[in-house]
Write a protein that holds these residues in place. Structure first.
Motif, mmCIF file in Angstrom:
data_model
loop_
_atom_site.group_PDB
_atom_site.id
_atom_site.type_symbol
_atom_site.label_atom_id
_atom_site.label_comp_id
_atom_site.label_asym_id
_atom_site.label_seq_id
_atom_site.Cartn_x
_atom_site.Cartn_y
_atom_site.Cartn_z
ATOM 1 N N UNK A 503 33.919 68.093 44.244
ATOM 2 C CA UNK A 503 33.272 67.846 42.939
ATOM 3 C C UNK A 503 32.915 66.361 42.790
ATOM 4 N N UNK A 504 33.843 65.481 43.193
ATOM 5 C CA UNK A 504 33.581 64.034 43.112
ATOM 6 C C UNK A 504 32.417 63.632 44.021
ATOM 7 N N UNK A 505 32.386 64.246 45.210
ATOM 8 C CA UNK A 505 31.308 63.929 46.160
ATOM 9 C C UNK A 505 29.956 64.385 45.596
ATOM 10 N N UNK A 507 29.194 64.722 42.479
ATOM 11 C CA UNK A 507 28.853 63.905 41.302
ATOM 12 C C UNK A 507 28.485 62.470 41.681
ATOM 13 N N UNK A 508 28.578 62.141 42.992
ATOM 14 C CA UNK A 508 28.218 60.795 43.440
ATOM 15 C C UNK A 508 29.327 59.785 43.262
ATOM 16 N N UNK A 509 30.559 60.264 43.013
ATOM 17 C CA UNK A 509 31.684 59.348 42.810
ATOM 18 C C UNK A 509 32.323 58.930 44.136
ATOM 19 N N UNK A 510 31.915 59.575 45.225
ATOM 20 C CA UNK A 510 32.391 59.223 46.573
ATOM 21 C C UNK A 510 31.160 58.875 47.400
ATOM 22 N N UNK A 511 31.193 57.739 48.100
ATOM 23 C CA UNK A 511 30.054 57.327 48.937
ATOM 24 C C UNK A 511 30.120 57.952 50.327
ATOM 25 N N UNK A 512 31.316 57.940 50.917
ATOM 26 C CA UNK A 512 31.490 58.403 52.301
ATOM 27 C C UNK A 512 32.626 59.417 52.338
ATOM 28 N N UNK A 513 32.314 60.630 52.798
ATOM 29 C CA UNK A 513 33.317 61.691 52.877
ATOM 30 C C UNK A 513 33.692 61.905 54.340
#
Length: 659
Positions: A503-505, A507-513
């Motif tokens: 969900x964070x990824x 929403x753009x809250x994580x840059x690199x997964x």
């Protein structure tokens, strides 16, 4: 014998040699070349224990031209005594250079007598298992062949093919001769043809049987289906509309649907599944959707809930990690019919799960499930005489060769068109010593507003080791890129943890997964435009294509960097070049089939679906059209022969093919 799949005398005949050895002539010792496998005859002139780095029994055999050492690292006192007194022997083995000059390690040997004769035929070498020797199995084959002289195998095929009994005899006892290879190939293809025919016929026979059963007859798609389509926010492609029509026609019939839906990554299969589930809801029927991993099941649940909740359709998730009161609540809701769409993993076919009115089963990435798992889910769907419709989906395009042979019992639909605006992913192959350069590229792309994946893979199929490798990578990347928001997802995390990260990824809250291969299918983040895959040389082409499909889902140009650890072998170079050069899943699947074989591509070690004894789908693919033609003729004219061929070759034809 059981481990080899041999339970009858006929099975012994169909357990064919891997290769042949020429034991039809004796080679003088003086004429032996290093690396040559030979039959030699001579007298044992000495036999003693030799001491070196390893203790061994060393005997010298001499003929009129010279002498050679026979060395045994595993021996007994009795063997030493017998060999010392053996006199003249005949032995067989590979000559090599050793400490005593020319040597043969662990040769087969026998004491020569007046009745000793050289074989007139090549000696077969069979695929074996522990507990049974080549000599023992050859003796069994000879016993069965002697019965075959009196009771030939029944000829079930008409035409100009080699007689089956002659073919079997030739394969087990080929005469030494210049044309042996051609004759053996002809005999092997004779058996392979019949086995392919048996396999194809069993699937066709089961398709007939299923067509005599009843399935719930859906009403035509109605208002709720139209509302979902209008709410999607995009227009279905022509290919999606065509496939929906094919599925809709099946569902409004009382004949159970058994349809294979193929579509490349990102072609929109999930939307088809959702519209089919709504179609079932309009007919007051439940839909069960089975996914191979929890991540994919969770992704489907999120998407379906988003689409179906506004329409008043209740969706539930059932995986192994949902326990306690929550699990009991979900199970009760399914049994009472309050839940209309049930999404889950293999947990769906456990005993405690009871459906209310099942109408449709959708299986995603079907080749990842064992045959008996798929059968178990269908059996759960029984309602009296009715069985549910089945839709099988795969994003691993299946080459036509395999579709013709492995899925002859299914109707096939293909989504051969990507949604508009999708751009091909640019793929590069790079050595892993260029990591600093790649990390710099990630920094500039993420600062510019994009997101990226870094996929960790290991050759061992261990979720624990893969997860550990990913954790180490996160630490390294966090040190190298302190300005970026970096997070981790792997298979050992629980549902809430994985769901929160995804969900964070999104929403753009994580840059690199940083991820393991759990993100292979189903994950959809349009803003992710870069993927780095470590150890890419260790993955199959279709799996690389699946992973790459996680980027390029928006309108921005996307990139996939395949990292390898040098030096790279020729085969690995060839494989990675295929992925770099093409974004066409069907082309990549064809190449994967050529390189890895059908077993790897379809996960058959788990499913049992490619349990061929003689046939090879790659080698014998040129026969498949004729196999289909002959099957059609025999179904029309000689059902008895069809049944006999199926029984001869298939170990559990009915149950296996029902899935």
């Amino acid at each position: 014998m059981n481990r080899l799949g041999i339970t009858t005398l006929q099975d012994i005949l169909f357990h064919l040699p891997l290769r042949y050895e020429d034991r039809t002539r004796v080679t003088p010792i003086l004429a032996i070349s290093i690396g040559e496998t030979v039959v030699i005859e001579g007298e044992i002139v000495s036999c003693e224990i030799a001491y070196g780095r390893r203790r061994s029994l060393l005997a010298y055999l001499q003929d009129s031209t010279g002498r050679i050492a026979l060395r045994f690292f595993h021996f007994s006192k009795a063997q030493q005594r017998n060999l010392s007194n053996a006199g003249t022997i005949r032995c067989f083995g590979e000559a090599r250079r050793g400490a005593a000059g020319l040597e043969i390690y662990h040769p087969e040997y026998e004491k020569l007598s007046k009745s000793s004769q050289l074989s007139k035929n090549l000696t077969p070498v069979y695929p074996m298992t522990g507990g049974i020797s080549q000599a023992r199995f050859r003796a069994l084959v000879e016993q069965v062949l002697s019965r075959l002289e009196r009771e030939p195998l029944e000829e079930l095929l008409n035409g100009n093919r080699l007689d089956l009994t002659d073919a079997i005899r030739l394969l087990h006892r080929p005469p030494a001769g210049a044309d042996t290879q051609n004759r053996i190939d002809t005999a092997q293809r004779r058996l392979a043809f019949e086995e392919l025919l048996a396999h194809h016929s069993s699937l066709r026979y089961i398709k007939e049987q299923i067509s005599t059963r009843n399935a719930p007859r859906f009403s035509p798609p109605g208002e709720i289906c139209r509302r979902l389509e209008a709410n999607l926010g995009f227009i279905l492609t022509g290919a999606q509309q065509r496939v929906l029509k094919e599925i809709g026609t099946d569902l409004t019939s009382s004949v159970p649907m058994l349809r294979l839906l193929q579509g490349d990554v990102g072609s929109g299969k999930t939307v088809i599944a959702a519209l089919s589930a709504v179609h079932a809801f309009e007919s007051n029927l439940q839909t069960a959707i089975m996914a191979p991993t929890e991540v994919l099941a969770e992704q489907h649940y999120t998407n379906f809930n988003l689409w179906l909740a506004p329409l008043g359709i209740e969706t539930s998730l059932l995986t192994g990690k949902i326990k306690g009161k929550k699990r009991l609540s979900v199970l009760e809701s399914i049994e009472r019919g309050n839940t209309h769409v049930i999404i889950g993993t293999h947990a769906l076919f456990q005993k405690e799960v009871s459906f209310h009115r099942p109408g449709l089963i959708i299986i995603d990435e079907q080749h990842r499930f064992g045959v008996h798992q798929r059968l178990a889910l269908r059996e759960k769907g029984h309602q009296g005489e009715q069985i549910p419709h089945q839709l099988i989906m795969t994003a691993t395009p299946i080459p036509r060769t395999l579709t013709m042979s492995m899925y002859a019992d299914m109707d096939c639909s293909i989504i051969d068109e990507l949604p508009p605006g999708r751009t091909p992913v640019i793929t590069s192959v790079l050595p892993d010593n260029r990591r600093p350069e790649i990390i710099s590229r990630i920094r500039s792309m993420c600062i510019g507003g994009s997101q990226a994946y870094w996929v960790c893979t290991l050759i061992e199929e261990s979720e624990i080791l893969e997860s550990q490798a990913a954790e180490v990578t996160v630490t390294e990347l966090t040190e190298a890129l302190p300005e970026l928001r970096i997070s981790l997802i792997h298979g050992r995390m629980n549902y809430q943890e994985k769901s929160s990260v995804m969900d964070q990824f999104k929403e753009g809250e994580i840059d690199l997964l940083v991820a393991t291969t759990v993100i292979e299918v189903g994950v959809d983040v349009p803003n992710a435009t870069l993927m780095v895959i470590e150890n890419s040389e260790r993955l199959g082409l279709s799996q690389l294509h699946q992973l790459r499909g996680r980027v390029g889902r928006g309108t921005e140009t996307s990139y996939c960097l395949l990292l390898y650890h040098p030096p790279l072998g020729e085969l690995s170079k060839q494989r990675l070049a295929v992925v770099r050069a093409s974004n066409d899943g069907f082309f990549i699947a064809e190449q994967d089939l050529k390189i890895r074989g059908p077993g790897e591509l379809l996960g058959s070690r788990q499913s049992g679906s490619l349990d061929f004894r003689v046939a090879d789908l790659l080698r014998d693919s040129d026969m498949l059209l004729e196999v289909r033609t002959v099957a059609e003729q025999m179904f029309r004219s000689d059902r008895q022969a069809v049944n006999a061929i199926i029984q001869r070759w298939m170990r559990f034809p009915d149950q296996l093919s029902q899935v």
